[in-house]
Design a protein around this motif. Structure first.
Motif, mmCIF file in Angstrom:
data_model
loop_
_atom_site.group_PDB
_atom_site.id
_atom_site.type_symbol
_atom_site.label_atom_id
_atom_site.label_comp_id
_atom_site.label_asym_id
_atom_site.label_seq_id
_atom_site.Cartn_x
_atom_site.Cartn_y
_atom_site.Cartn_z
ATOM 1 N N ALA A 84 0.858 -1.185 0.000
ATOM 2 C CA ALA A 84 0.000 0.000 0.000
ATOM 3 C C ALA A 84 0.893 1.233 0.000
ATOM 4 O O ALA A 84 2.050 1.193 0.452
ATOM 5 C CB ALA A 84 -0.908 0.006 1.226
ATOM 6 N N PHE A 85 0.354 2.321 -0.530
ATOM 7 C CA PHE A 85 1.037 3.609 -0.429
ATOM 8 C C PHE A 85 0.280 4.450 0.593
ATOM 9 O O PHE A 85 -0.915 4.704 0.423
ATOM 10 C CB PHE A 85 1.089 4.337 -1.770
ATOM 11 C CG PHE A 85 1.957 5.566 -1.722
ATOM 12 C CD1 PHE A 85 3.327 5.466 -1.898
ATOM 13 C CD2 PHE A 85 1.402 6.809 -1.454
ATOM 14 C CE1 PHE A 85 4.137 6.592 -1.817
ATOM 15 C CE2 PHE A 85 2.202 7.934 -1.374
ATOM 16 C CZ PHE A 85 3.570 7.833 -1.556
ATOM 17 N N VAL A 86 0.975 4.838 1.651
ATOM 18 C CA VAL A 86 0.358 5.542 2.764
ATOM 19 C C VAL A 86 1.039 6.895 2.941
ATOM 20 O O VAL A 86 2.268 6.981 3.023
ATOM 21 C CB VAL A 86 0.477 4.736 4.074
ATOM 22 C CG1 VAL A 86 -0.277 5.429 5.199
ATOM 23 C CG2 VAL A 86 -0.040 3.312 3.876
ATOM 24 N N GLU A 87 0.221 7.934 2.980
ATOM 25 C CA GLU A 87 0.745 9.289 3.148
ATOM 26 C C GLU A 87 -0.083 10.016 4.195
ATOM 27 O O GLU A 87 -1.320 10.052 4.087
ATOM 28 C CB GLU A 87 0.705 10.042 1.816
ATOM 29 C CG GLU A 87 1.512 11.319 1.791
ATOM 30 C CD GLU A 87 1.641 11.860 0.377
ATOM 31 O OE1 GLU A 87 2.778 11.929 -0.124
ATOM 32 O OE2 GLU A 87 0.604 12.184 -0.240
ATOM 33 N N ASP A 88 0.586 10.540 5.207
ATOM 34 C CA ASP A 88 -0.110 11.209 6.321
ATOM 35 C C ASP A 88 -1.170 10.306 6.933
ATOM 36 O O ASP A 88 -2.265 10.752 7.312
ATOM 37 C CB ASP A 88 -0.738 12.522 5.856
ATOM 38 C CG ASP A 88 0.301 13.523 5.358
ATOM 39 O OD1 ASP A 88 1.419 13.532 5.911
ATOM 40 O OD2 ASP A 88 -0.007 14.264 4.408
ATOM 41 N N GLY A 89 -0.850 9.018 7.009
ATOM 42 C CA GLY A 89 -1.763 8.056 7.610
ATOM 43 C C GLY A 89 -2.936 7.641 6.748
ATOM 44 O O GLY A 89 -3.808 6.901 7.208
ATOM 45 N N ILE A 90 -2.956 8.093 5.497
ATOM 46 C CA ILE A 90 -4.071 7.811 4.588
ATOM 47 C C ILE A 90 -3.576 6.952 3.431
ATOM 48 O O ILE A 90 -2.555 7.262 2.797
ATOM 49 C CB ILE A 90 -4.691 9.116 4.057
ATOM 50 C CG1 ILE A 90 -5.234 9.958 5.211
ATOM 51 C CG2 ILE A 90 -5.794 8.818 3.044
ATOM 52 C CD1 ILE A 90 -5.674 11.344 4.798
ATOM 53 N N ILE A 91 -4.287 5.873 3.141
ATOM 54 C CA ILE A 91 -3.929 5.024 2.005
ATOM 55 C C ILE A 91 -4.316 5.716 0.706
ATOM 56 O O ILE A 91 -5.442 6.172 0.536
ATOM 57 C CB ILE A 91 -4.595 3.644 2.130
ATOM 58 C CG1 ILE A 91 -3.964 2.878 3.293
ATOM 59 C CG2 ILE A 91 -4.460 2.848 0.824
ATOM 60 C CD1 ILE A 91 -4.493 1.498 3.493
ATOM 61 N N LYS A 92 -3.358 5.773 -0.201
ATOM 62 C CA LYS A 92 -3.583 6.426 -1.492
ATOM 63 C C LYS A 92 -3.343 5.486 -2.665
ATOM 64 O O LYS A 92 -3.222 5.931 -3.804
ATOM 65 C CB LYS A 92 -2.697 7.669 -1.607
ATOM 66 C CG LYS A 92 -3.050 8.736 -0.564
ATOM 67 C CD LYS A 92 -2.353 10.050 -0.827
ATOM 68 C CE LYS A 92 -2.846 11.123 0.140
ATOM 69 N NZ LYS A 92 -2.186 12.430 -0.095
ATOM 70 N N GLY A 93 -3.307 4.205 -2.360
ATOM 71 C CA GLY A 93 -3.172 3.209 -3.413
ATOM 72 C C GLY A 93 -2.694 1.900 -2.833
ATOM 73 O O GLY A 93 -2.124 1.858 -1.740
ATOM 74 N N TYR A 94 -2.977 0.821 -3.557
ATOM 75 C CA TYR A 94 -2.417 -0.473 -3.164
ATOM 76 C C TYR A 94 -2.384 -1.388 -4.369
ATOM 77 O O TYR A 94 -3.072 -1.170 -5.376
ATOM 78 C CB TYR A 94 -3.200 -1.093 -2.005
ATOM 79 C CG TYR A 94 -4.399 -1.937 -2.377
ATOM 80 C CD1 TYR A 94 -4.300 -3.330 -2.448
ATOM 81 C CD2 TYR A 94 -5.637 -1.362 -2.653
ATOM 82 C CE1 TYR A 94 -5.391 -4.115 -2.767
ATOM 83 C CE2 TYR A 94 -6.740 -2.147 -2.971
ATOM 84 C CZ TYR A 94 -6.608 -3.522 -3.031
ATOM 85 O OH TYR A 94 -7.696 -4.299 -3.358
ATOM 86 N N GLY A 95 -1.550 -2.421 -4.269
ATOM 87 C CA GLY A 95 -1.434 -3.387 -5.352
ATOM 88 C C GLY A 95 -0.993 -4.739 -4.832
ATOM 89 O O GLY A 95 -0.435 -4.846 -3.741
ATOM 90 N N VAL A 96 -1.253 -5.767 -5.646
ATOM 91 C CA VAL A 96 -0.956 -7.152 -5.294
ATOM 92 C C VAL A 96 -0.289 -7.815 -6.490
ATOM 93 O O VAL A 96 -0.663 -7.565 -7.641
ATOM 94 C CB VAL A 96 -2.250 -7.920 -4.923
ATOM 95 C CG1 VAL A 96 -1.930 -9.363 -4.543
ATOM 96 C CG2 VAL A 96 -3.011 -7.212 -3.806
ATOM 97 N N PRO B 90 -5.106 -6.448 -7.893
ATOM 98 C CA PRO B 90 -5.363 -5.144 -8.495
ATOM 99 C C PRO B 90 -4.171 -4.205 -8.351
ATOM 100 O O PRO B 90 -3.226 -4.476 -7.601
ATOM 101 C CB PRO B 90 -6.545 -4.615 -7.676
ATOM 102 C CG PRO B 90 -6.326 -5.206 -6.307
ATOM 103 C CD PRO B 90 -5.768 -6.581 -6.572
ATOM 104 N N LEU B 91 -4.242 -3.081 -9.057
ATOM 105 C CA LEU B 91 -3.353 -1.947 -8.850
ATOM 106 C C LEU B 91 -4.229 -0.700 -8.925
ATOM 107 O O LEU B 91 -4.647 -0.287 -10.006
ATOM 108 C CB LEU B 91 -2.247 -1.895 -9.901
ATOM 109 C CG LEU B 91 -1.277 -0.714 -9.785
ATOM 110 C CD1 LEU B 91 -0.608 -0.655 -8.409
ATOM 111 C CD2 LEU B 91 -0.210 -0.764 -10.883
ATOM 112 N N PHE B 92 -4.555 -0.167 -7.772
ATOM 113 C CA PHE B 92 -5.401 1.016 -7.650
ATOM 114 C C PHE B 92 -4.582 2.132 -7.007
ATOM 115 O O PHE B 92 -3.834 1.880 -6.052
ATOM 116 C CB PHE B 92 -6.625 0.736 -6.771
ATOM 117 C CG PHE B 92 -7.510 -0.387 -7.243
ATOM 118 C CD1 PHE B 92 -7.704 -0.642 -8.589
ATOM 119 C CD2 PHE B 92 -8.179 -1.196 -6.318
ATOM 120 C CE1 PHE B 92 -8.537 -1.669 -9.017
ATOM 121 C CE2 PHE B 92 -9.006 -2.229 -6.723
ATOM 122 C CZ PHE B 92 -9.186 -2.472 -8.076
ATOM 123 N N ALA B 93 -4.720 3.338 -7.508
ATOM 124 C CA ALA B 93 -3.930 4.436 -6.962
ATOM 125 C C ALA B 93 -4.597 5.770 -7.254
ATOM 126 O O ALA B 93 -5.305 5.921 -8.254
ATOM 127 C CB ALA B 93 -2.512 4.432 -7.548
#
Length: 285
Positions: A185-197, A209-212
């Protein structure tokens, strides 16, 4: 052509052995399924996988996975090559569609069957294109990249929710287990802004998926995932309307290898394709 005796075809809910067989059939068709897909597929809807048999002999498969009361997804529609042209597939199709009731239904069908799906009430939404290649990428160093672990799974599930027409928690909790797949996952300021598998497949590995939220996050996630493939082939199934996803694939040397027609029966869901850089699976949407 119809069956000489329509009652010859019996239809049953798949056992795990049946599902493994159906996934083998999908592999023979060139669809390149994952090595450990079956458990998570069944977690989505244990009764959503049907096998058509002549006597005790399995001859055709279909998945008709039901998500809540509003959405279903159709996949794994295969008739064994030596049994085609006899009406078996159509009978299984009708049984599967009946099981979905009045839900909106999605599918990722091979382009050659698009006209047949249209005759069954499906309308084209967009093309999905599989890009593949051997990207030479190193793991990026960015403090925003986090391996998905039990502490953030719930947040990832919440992030995923707008990207799919119905809740799919049972499937995702299985899909995100680290023993079978890598997930970031991509986490910025404690908020997820995307993830992928990424998962191992019959050939190479597939990201999905790859969502961002944007191209930067998608690029970082792609590199984090693809770097774990150790120079092996990587595939990404992306919705063609997202040209940022097409650019991402091209940037790392991936080229079109296969395509499907995303089609829906019923109202087309309003999904954020501009933030969808890779769909989860062609089998389950």
């Amino acid at each position: 052509m119809t069956l000489e005796n329509p009652d010859d075809l019996t239809i049953r809910v798949m056992t795990r052995h049946d599902l493994d067989r159906a996934i083998d059939w999908a592999a023979a068709e060139g669809w390149n399924p994952g090595l450990n897909d079956a458990t998570c597929f069944q977690a989505a809807d244990p009764a959503g996988f049907l096998m058509g048999c002549l006597g005790d002999e399995p001859v055709a498969s279909i998945s008709v996975v039901r998500y809540a009361g509003t959405f279903g997804f159709l996949g794994l529609y295969v008739v064994r090559p030596d049994r085609r042209g006899r009406g078996l597939g159509h009978r299984l199709w009708r049984a599967g569609m009946d099981s979905l009731g009045d839900r909106t239904v999605g599918l990722d069908g091979v382009v050659a069957q698009q006209e047949n799906y249209r005759k069954s009430g499906f309308a084209l939404a967009h093309r999905n294109v599989r890009f593949g290649g051997t990207p030479q990428v190193a793991a990026p160093r960015d403090e925003g990249l986090k391996r998905v672990n039990p502490e953030i799974v719930d947040a990832v599930l919440a992030y995923d929710r707008p990207f799919f027409p119905a809740p799919r928690e049972a499937f995702l909790r299985c899909w995100l287990k680290p023993e079978a797949r890598d997930a970031f996952a991509f986490v910025e300021d404690g908020i997820i802004k995307g993830y992928g598998v990424i998962r191992a497949c019959r050939s190479g590995s597939k990201i999905g998926p790859l969502f961002a939220d944007g191209e930067r996050e998608a690029d970082l996630l792609f590199r984090a995932l693809a770097s774990g493939a150790n120079g092996d082939a990587v595939f990404l199934d992306l919705p063609e309307p997202n040209q940022a996803a097409v650019r991402l694939a091209a940037r790392y040397g991936l080229s079109p290898a296969f395509e499907t027609a995303r089609m829906y029966r019923g109202r087309e869901p309003d999904l954020p394709l501009s933030r969808t850089y890779g769909i989860s699976t062609f089998e389950l949407g």
